[in-house]
Design a protein around this motif. Structure first.
Motif, PDB file in Angstrom:
ATOM      1  N   LYS A   5       0.857  -1.191   0.000  1.00  0.00           N
ATOM      2  CA  LYS A   5       0.000   0.000   0.000  1.00  0.00           C
ATOM      3  C   LYS A   5       0.896   1.245   0.000  1.00  0.00           C
ATOM      4  CE  LYS A   5      -2.504  -1.430   3.664  1.00  0.00           C
ATOM      5  NZ  LYS A   5      -3.548  -1.320   4.703  1.00  0.00           N
ATOM      6  N   ASP A   8       0.139   4.303   2.294  1.00  0.00           N
ATOM      7  CA  ASP A   8       0.371   4.210   3.738  1.00  0.00           C
ATOM      8  C   ASP A   8       1.511   5.127   4.181  1.00  0.00           C
ATOM      9  OD1 ASP A   8      -1.511   2.609   4.813  1.00  0.00           O
ATOM     10  OD2 ASP A   8      -0.245   0.820   5.032  1.00  0.00           O
ATOM     11  N   THR A   9       2.532   5.210   3.372  1.00  0.00           N
ATOM     12  CA  THR A   9       3.708   5.993   3.748  1.00  0.00           C
ATOM     13  C   THR A   9       3.935   7.206   2.850  1.00  0.00           C
ATOM     14  OG1 THR A   9       4.960   4.339   2.524  1.00  0.00           O
ATOM     15  CG2 THR A   9       4.988   4.168   4.931  1.00  0.00           C
ATOM     16  N   LEU A 175       4.357   2.150  11.320  1.00  0.00           N
ATOM     17  CA  LEU A 175       3.716   0.832  11.342  1.00  0.00           C
ATOM     18  C   LEU A 175       4.372   0.015  12.466  1.00  0.00           C
ATOM     19  CD1 LEU A 175       3.979   0.373   7.468  1.00  0.00           C
ATOM     20  CD2 LEU A 175       1.909   0.986   8.701  1.00  0.00           C
ATOM     21  N   ARG A 197      -1.397   0.946  12.017  1.00  0.00           N
ATOM     22  CA  ARG A 197      -0.741   2.105  11.389  1.00  0.00           C
ATOM     23  C   ARG A 197      -1.134   3.319  12.216  1.00  0.00           C
ATOM     24  NH1 ARG A 197      -2.851   5.646   7.440  1.00  0.00           N
ATOM     25  NH2 ARG A 197      -1.312   6.690   6.122  1.00  0.00           N
ATOM     26  N   CYS A 210      -6.259   4.380   8.736  1.00  0.00           N
ATOM     27  CA  CYS A 210      -5.931   3.605   7.540  1.00  0.00           C
ATOM     28  C   CYS A 210      -5.948   4.450   6.272  1.00  0.00           C
ATOM     29  CB  CYS A 210      -6.878   2.419   7.423  1.00  0.00           C
ATOM     30  SG  CYS A 210      -8.608   2.895   7.428  1.00  0.00           S
TER      31      CYS A 210
END
Ligand SMILES: [Zn+2]
Length: 408
Positions: A5, A8-9, A175, A197, A210
Motif C-alpha cells: 500500500k 500508507d507511507t 507501522l 498504522r 488507515c
C-alpha cells in the motif's frame, strides 16, 4: 496482504506501475459486470474509515470501486487484464488532497479535544457534494465525540488547531509491531494491534488510521468548525478544512457583502443591524394591526348608516361611500352564513352605483349570471362575473333598485 500500500507511507504518489496478480470475474452484488483485480502494489486507498475510495484509472480503464475484502485491496474494473500485465495506475490527486485536508483537520481537532477532555472519537465520515458532472463541489468532515464540549471551549480548540497548522509540524505514519504499539499511547476506535498504522501530528495527536494523510500540518491550510450540537450524550461536529474552508469563506464573504448592502451597515455589524431592522419590523407590524383595527371600527360605523334591505332571496346594502375593498369584505364576512344573495351598492355618484353581489356556493337555486342579465335590462347595469360573485355598475336611483330586488 499481497499488495504494497504505497499511500500508507506516501500519500502524494499519483501514478504507479503495478503488476496484476489476479483478475477474476466478480460475483459481488452490483458488480456482476466487473472484474476483481489485485495488484502487487497500489496507490488506490480502498473505501473505509468513513471515506470513499480513491478515483482513477488503470491505463485508460476507469476504476469503478476499491474495497478491502478479506484483507486484500480489490480494484473493480470493467476490463479483464491478464495476470502478469504491467499497468499504469493514476489517481485523482486533487480529490485525494481535499479529502486529506478535511480528514487530517479531524485528527487535529479530535486530538486537541482528547488532550483537554479525554473524549474519544466515536464516529467519522466525509460528506461530499458533487456537481452534475461528477466533480466535487464541497467536502466536509462530520465527527462525533463521546462527551460534551461548550461553544467557548470549541472556539479555543479551533484556534489551537489553526495555530498547529501555522506551526507546520510534520505529519507521518508509523507501522509499529504489537510490542512497540503497547508502549505508545494513541487514540483508536479499535483494539487491534496487528497491522497497526499510527498517524502522528507531531506534538498534537497520535491516532490509528488507515487513510492517506498529509505530510505536514500546514497543508491542512485552515480549519473551521461550522456546526456543532449535542448528539447521543456527546457532540457532533462539522468541520470544513483546506480548500473547502477557503471556498466556504469566499461564499460567506460574498453573502455578507450583500447583507451589508441590504442593511446599510459596516462589516461585522450585520447582526446588530438586523436586530435593529427586526425591532422596526415589529413596530411596523404593530402599527399595521392598530390601523386595521381602526379601519374596521370606521367600516362598522359606516355600515350603521347603511340602508339594509331584506328581501326574500336578497339582502341589499346601500353603503354610498364605502370602496370596493370594503364592499367585498362585507360580502366575504357575511356570505358563508347567509341563506341569501348579498348585494352591496356602493360608491354612489349621482345616479350611478357600483355594485358587488356574492352568494354562498350552496345556494344553487339562484344564478348570479342570470341576475346580472336581469340587472342589465332593468337597472341599466354593466358588468358580470362568476356564479359566485358578480360586479359592475348600475345607473338607477335607489327606489328603482329596491323595487327591482323586491320583484325578484
Ligand atoms: Zn484517520
Amino acid at each position: 496482504m499481497k499488495t504494497l500500500k504505497i499511500f500508507d507511507t506516501d500519500a502524494f504518489v499519483d501514478t504507479n506501475e503495478a503488476t496484476i496478480l489476479t483478475c477474476e470475474k466478480s460475483n459481488k452484488e452490483g458488480y456482476e459486470d466487473c472484474y476483481e483485480v489485485i495488484t502487487d502494489s497500489t496507490i488506490f486507498a480502498p473505501e473505509g474509515g468513513g471515506q470513499k475510495c480513491d478515483e482513477g484509472f488503470f491505463e485508460d480503464a476507469p476504476v469503478k470501486d476499491v474495497q478491502e475484502i478479506n484483507g486484500e485491496i480489490v480494484h473493480f474494473l470493467e476490463n479483464e487484464i491478464k495476470a502478469g500485465t504491467k499497468v499504469l495506475q493514476k489517481i485523482d490527486m486533487n480529490l485525494r488532497f481535499r479529502r486529506m485536508q478535511n480528514h487530517n483537520a479531524e485528527h487535529l481537532i479530535c486530538g486537541l479535544i482528547h488532550k483537554k477532555f479525554g473524549y474519544d472519537n466515536v464516529g467519522f465520515h466525509l460528506s461530499e457534494i458533487r456537481y452534475d458532472d461528477g466533480s466535487i463541489a464541497s467536502i466536509e468532515a462530520i465527527m462525533d465525540v463521546d462527551g460534551l464540549v461548550s461553544a467557548e471551549d470549541l472556539k479555543e480548540i479551533e484556534m489551537k488547531a489553526n495555530v498547529a497548522i501555522s506551526e507546520n509540524v510534520p505529519i507521518y505514519a508509523i507501522l509499529p509491531s504489537s510490542e512497540e504499539a503497547e508502549k505508545i499511547s494513541y487514540r483508536s476506535k479499535l483494539d487491534i494491534n496487528e497491522n497497526l498504522r499510527l498517524v502522528i501530528i507531531d506534538g498534537y495527536d497520535v491516532c490509528a488510521c488507515c487513510a492517506p494523510c498529509l505530510d505536514s500540518s500546514a497543508q491542512i491550510q485552515l480549519v473551521k468548525i461550522v456546526d456543532f450540537f449535542p448528539h447521543r450524550g456527546g457532540m457532533r461536529l462539522t468541520l470544513k478544512a483546506g480548500i473547502d474552508a477557503v471556498k466556504d469563506y469566499i461564499a460567506l464573504h460574498d453573502d455578507n457583502k450583500n447583507t451589508m448592502k441590504i442593511l446599510s451597515c459596516e462589516r461585522g455589524r450585520c447582526a446588530e443591524a438586523a436586530e435593529r431592522m427586526n425591532v422596526k419590523l415589529t413596530e411596523a407590524h404593530e402599527e399595521k394591526v392598530s390601523l386595521k383595527r381602526q379601519i374596521t371600527v370606521m367600516l362598522e360605523k359606516e355600515l350603521k348608516n347603511t340602508i339594509r334591505m331584506q328581501g326574500s332571496k336578497y339582502i341589499v346594502y346601500f353603503a354610498d361611500s364605502i370602496d370596493e375593498i370594503q364592499a367585498r369584505a362585507l360580502i366575504n364576512e357575511n356570505v358563508a352564513e347567509a341563506e341569501k344573495v348579498i348585494v352591496v351598492m356602493f360608491d354612489k355618484n349621482d345616479d350611478t352605483y357600483r355594485f358587488v353581489a356574492g352568494k354562498n356556493e350552496n345556494l344553487t337555486d339562484i344564478s348570479l349570471r342570470e341576475l346580472a342579465n336581469k340587472m342589465k335590462i332593468n337597472l341599466n347595469a354593466r358588468g358580470g362575473g362568476s356564479e359566485q360573485m358578480i360586479q359592475g355598475s348600475v345607473t338607477s336611483d335607489s327606489e328603482t333598485i329596491k323595487k327591482f330586488f323586491d320583484s325578484l
